[in-house]
Design a protein around this motif. Structure first.
Motif: not given
Lengths: 857, 121
Positions: A512-526, A693-701
């Motif tokens: 399992v690969i995991t990664m965080n995304v934060s939309l706080a302060g971005t244009r995704y405010d709705k 091996a999936y970590l950089p690929i998934a981040r780029d995706a």
């Protein structure tokens, strides 16, 4: 008046033994001649002045000369037995080094001063205490407090930092305006916050850490006045904190907006904390009772509401050392045992040497060397040995401190575990000198029995032999007892840890690969924009070749410490159930391999506008009265608003949020994010093949959806599990290592005593064999005799292991009880290895030729 | 560093002033420690007046280096104090003292050539 000659004689004791013995009489004579000739009054005072100057010059000279001689002699003695010397130095080096390494952790966490003003009076105000939450009310409260000199409030979160120099994910503390003055530390450059800068509209300022200033601005003073963005909100840098100040918990940016937490858009759970400095002279107990009254006055009934017995004032040092405090002390205890075992071993080796050198010492005594002189030589020899060991031990200490840093990083930069600290170095040198001195004194005490003429012509008397034998047996018993206690502790911790590794977490961490995304302060405010973003990101992730399934959750197991809780009112029950709330997407449970044990998983149809649904975990279902009581039932309202409530459509297998027995499963209510998308999400994907091996690929995706959205903490779930287990793994490995090392040292000790005893009794054994005893019988006899001190040590050790087990249980949440089985395993292992060691030492009896022995006699 | 038995005369130079003076005094005959000190102080007008520690420290070192030995012979019993220890110069001590004197002579010659020396009063 004191007799001047008596006084001078007393001062002569400061000379080294040999010089004093050789020249004590003429020195006294000359002094008394000069004193007599001086007559009286001023002239005698002049003689005293001259004599004192003479002593001050000549004592160090003579000490140095004799030390050089003794050292040269010691080197010659040790180089004759390089094997024994190496063993002794290596054992001591490991003992001193490991103890020093662990002490450096204890020193950093518990002894070294914190970089604040009057740190011993600083306390954290325990939750759920809530001070007034508006600037005027808060400042009035702290100024009029009858137990606090000052107090400041803060709230810490991770945010995206961007500026002209680039972007980073940093820890941000939103504070009250008096934060720095309450700490007693002012910024190194620039200024701290003005009194009214925590008022809304005036708080667009920030102080950055020294480290961030160096990394982000290259140490350029023009950083002052420049603009940085936290989650896209612009702030002006007004100050740079002094080096090493990163309180609380590695903060890189401080901004005075704690009274308006909504100002900087952020994701995750936020809460406020308060620290203060007690008024001088106030005891903690007294302050706590005043705090209790204050809390009751400010928020009556809060304890009952939160189900808490009492709220405490926690000394800041204790709070910063936190859970590692006790564990570090346990480790220091364990490592001290190893040091003691190593010491006993070296004492044993030195005792052997001293008995072997009896003739040489007797010869030197007959040539006029006094007991003091020989004792001085022996002490120099052992101090040289431990000095060498301490020097080598520094390398071990450095390595141990680095391991500890990896396993349990300190809360503040200034608490880094360093061995180049006067306290740690002093500890190491003190240990070396103390152990060296003790080992020197122990053999030296035997010199008292030395009878020059007799010892020169005869073998040592039975009396002195049995004295040495008794001493050595006692040392072996001590080693065995200490080793058994250590082994008991190691087995307990090892078993707890393997249980922890084998525990069912409620999900599978492999592939399992995991990664965080934060939309706080971005244009995704709705909400609809966020929903769209998560859809797009998961779509891209699922399209990566090799990805089997992908989903997302706002609070991933092994990565979350703060949870949002609600009182869930079910239509099937009059009583509200406490539960955590999380947002999980379609396929999240499939990706994590968390079984849905009843009902159904979320589907793509559970979108905004559709019927609102939820999944609960088994824990929730059990609390609410079983699956029948929850499945298909409605939770009336999630956040107490006028919303229509949600229907429970499934029950998921309970998951553990942290690895380890301390983790108690929580009741959880999962909601599909499509119905109320959260600005923070951890995306997970189950993959085929090599996970890393999936970590950089998934981040780029994911970044390809929108480069402005930060993707961070890209890790495999196995890595997160390893991080979670790092601390218990460190403790377990360390204690196991200490246990095995102690065992090894004890075995060397037992072997040494057995072979020495055979050497001493060669004649007796030869005679016995000559008159018909079989060699095998002799071996059994020696085995029995050698195992006697081992058994005594075992009895003491078993009692100690039980005691230690109970103590460990109090201290470490990972430790289990020491049971009879553990003791039996440890004792059996020790007995078997000790027997083997003795048995192999007795092998030389088989080669014993009685005729040769008798002829030699 | 050469061992004691391998020490040559040159290894021992230059001598400390106290050592040189003691060798010079012992070349006149055996003396005990305190007598050495008193004579030295007298000859140097108090400039060299070692305390007991420095004196016996130097004697100890000279004994180790083989420059002097302890004498077995004692003065007549009515003159003797049995607590006193008498010392005698060895042939090595004599050679070392000579070599030190030669070294000093060379120094004096050099000083005379370079600086010019006034006639002693």
């Amino acid at each position: 008046m004191t007799d001047p000659l008596k006084l001078y004689r007393f001062l002569l004791k400061l000379y080294p033994a040999r010089f004093r013995e050789e020249y004590g009489t003429p020195l006294e004579q000359q002094f008394s001649d000069e004193y007599r000739e001086a007559g009286g009054g001023l002239a005698r005072l002049t003689v005293w002045m001259r004599t004192l100057r003479d002593l001050a010059i000549s004592i160090p000279l003579e000490l140095g000369r004799e030390l050089r001689q003794d050292l040269r002699y010691s080197v010659r003695i040790y180089s004759r037995r390089p094997g024994m010397t190496f063993l002794a130095v290596a054992a001591m080096a490991l003992g001193i080094g490991a103890t020093t390494g662990v002490f450096s952790v204890v020193n950093a966490l518990l002894l070294r001063s914190l970089p604040f003003r009057a740190p011993e009076r600083m306390v954290q105000l325990g939750v759920p205490f809530v001070p007034p939450e508006t600037p005027p009310a808060f400042h009035a409260w702290r100024r009029h407090s009858d137990y606090l000199e000052d107090a400041a409030m803060y709230s810490q979160t991770e945010m995206n930092l961007s500026g002209a120099a680039g972007s980073a994910r940093v820890k941000v503390s939103e504070t009250s305006s008096n934060f720095f003055s309450a700490l007693g530390r002012e910024p190194e450059i620039g200024r701290s916050f003005a009194t009214d800068e925590d008022v809304n509209g005036k708080n667009g300022v920030a102080v950055i850490s020294y480290g961030l200033w160096q990394q982000f601005f290259g140490g350029d003073p023009r950083a002052l006045g420049s603009t940085i963005h936290l989650n896209s909100l612009p702030l002006t840098v007004v100050g740079i904190a002094p080096p090493g100040l990163d309180y609380p918990a590695k903060t890189a940016v401080w901004t005075p907006s704690v009274f308006n937490l909504a100002r900087i858009p952020k994701s995750g759970v936020v809460w406020r904390e308060t620290f203060g400095r007690l008024k001088p002279g106030l005891t903690l107990t007294r302050a706590e009772s005043m705090f209790d009254a204050d809390r009751e006055h400010l928020s009556p009934g809060v304890l009952k509401q939160e189900g808490v017995d009492r709220v405490k004032l926690i000394p800041l040092r204790e709070q910063l050392a936190g859970p590692v405090r006790r564990a570090s002390l346990v480790l220091l205890g364990a490592v001290s045992f190893v040091l003691l075992i190593a010491c006993a071993n070296v004492a044993n080796l030195l005792l052997t040497r001293i008995t072997e050198r009896r003739k040489e010492l007797a010869l030197r005594a007959s040539l006029g060397a006094s007991r003091a002189r020989l004792a001085q030589q022996l002490i120099t020899e052992s101090v040289l040995l431990t000095g060498l060991a301490a020097a080598a031990g520094m390398l071990v200490a450095h390595w141990a401190a680095r391991l500890a840093t990896a396993a349990q990083p300190a809360q503040l930069t200034t608490q880094n575990y360093t061995i180049l600290d006067w306290r740690v170095l002093g500890f190491a040198v003190g240990l070396a000198v103390l152990t060296g001195f003790v080992f020197g004194v122990l053999p030296a005490s035997l010199i008292g029995r030395l009878q020059p003429t007799e010892d020169l012509v005869r073998a040592p008397s039975d009396g002195s032999n049995s004295r040495v034998r008794r001493l050595r047996s006692a040392l072996v018993a001590l080693q065995v007892a200490l080793t058994l206690v250590l082994l008991g502790g190691s087995i307990v911790m090892g078993r707890s840890f393997s249980k922890m590794l084998g525990a069912d977490l409620g999900y599978r961490t492999d592939h399992v690969i995991t990664m965080n995304v934060s939309l706080a302060g971005t244009r995704y405010d709705k909400p609809e924009l966020r929903t769209q973003y998560y859809h797009d990101a998961l779509d891209r992730l699922r399209k990566v070749p090799g990805v089997e399934a992908a989903g997302g959750i706002d609070a991933l197991p092994l990565a979350t410490n703060a949870f949002m809780g609600i009182d869930a009112e079910l239509d099937s029950s009059p009583k509200a159930e406490f539960s955590c709330v999380m947002w999980a997407t379609t396929d999240y449970f499939r990706t994590m391999r968390t079984a849905i044990i009843a009902g159904r998983d979320f589907t793509s149809k559970d979108q905004q506008g559709a019927a609102r649904v939820a999944i609960v975990n088994e824990e929730f279902a059990r609390d609410a009265g079983g699956s029948q009581a929850v499945l298909g039932h409605r939770v009336k309202s999630i956040f107490g608003g006028s919303e229509s409530g949600v229907t429970i459509v499934g029950i998921a297998h309970t998951v553990h949020y942290h690895a380890g027995p301390a983790d108690t499963p929580m009741p959880i209510l999962f909601l599909p994010p499509d119905q109320n998308p959260y600005p923070f999400m951890t995306l997970v994907a189950r993959v085929h093949g090599k996970t890393e091996a999936y970590l950089p690929i998934a981040r780029d995706a994911i970044q390809s959806v929108d480069r402005q959205v930060p993707v961070f903490d890209v890790k495999t779930l196995d890595q997160r599990l390893a991080e979670n287990l790092a601390r218990p793994r460190f403790y377990t490995t360390a204690v196991l290592f200490f246990g095995v090392f102690g065992l090894l040292l004890a075995v060397i000790g037992v072997y040494g005593v057995a072979s020495y005893s055979i050497l001493q009794r060669t004649h007796e054994l030869g005679v016995r064999i000559a008159i018909g005893a079989s060699a095998q019988r002799m071996r059994w006899m020696l085995l029995r005799q050698s195992l006697l001190p081992v058994s005594v040590g075992m009895v003491v050790g078993v009692a100690g292991a039980f005691g230690l087990g109970q103590f460990l249980q109090h201290l470490l949440d990972t430790a289990q009880r020491v049971d009879a089985l553990t003791c039996a395993i440890a004792a059996a292992a020790l007995a078997a290895i000790a027997s083997l060691a003795v048995w192999s030492a007795t092998q030389r009896i088989l080669r014993l030729d009685p005729m040769q022995v008798l002829r030699a006699e | 560093m050469p061992r004691k038995d391998e020490l040559t005369v040159q290894d021992l130079l230059p001598l400390a002033p106290v050592t040189f003076h003691m060798l010079l005094l012992l070349s006149e005959g055996e003396r005990h420690g305190y007598a050495l000190k008193r004579e030295m102080a007298k000859q140097t007008k108090g400039k060299l007046n070692p305390g007991p520690g420095v004196l016996y420290g130097s004697i100890n070192k000279m004994l180790e280096q083989g420059l002097i030995v302890e004498s077995e012979e004692r003065p007549a019993s009515h003159l003797d104090d049995e607590r006193r220890r008498y010392y005698r110069i060895t042939p090595l001590g004599r050679r070392v003292a000579q070599a030190e004197a030669m070294r000093m002579r060379q120094l004096v010659e050099m000083a005379e050539a370079n600086l010019g020396l006034p006639e002693p009063a």
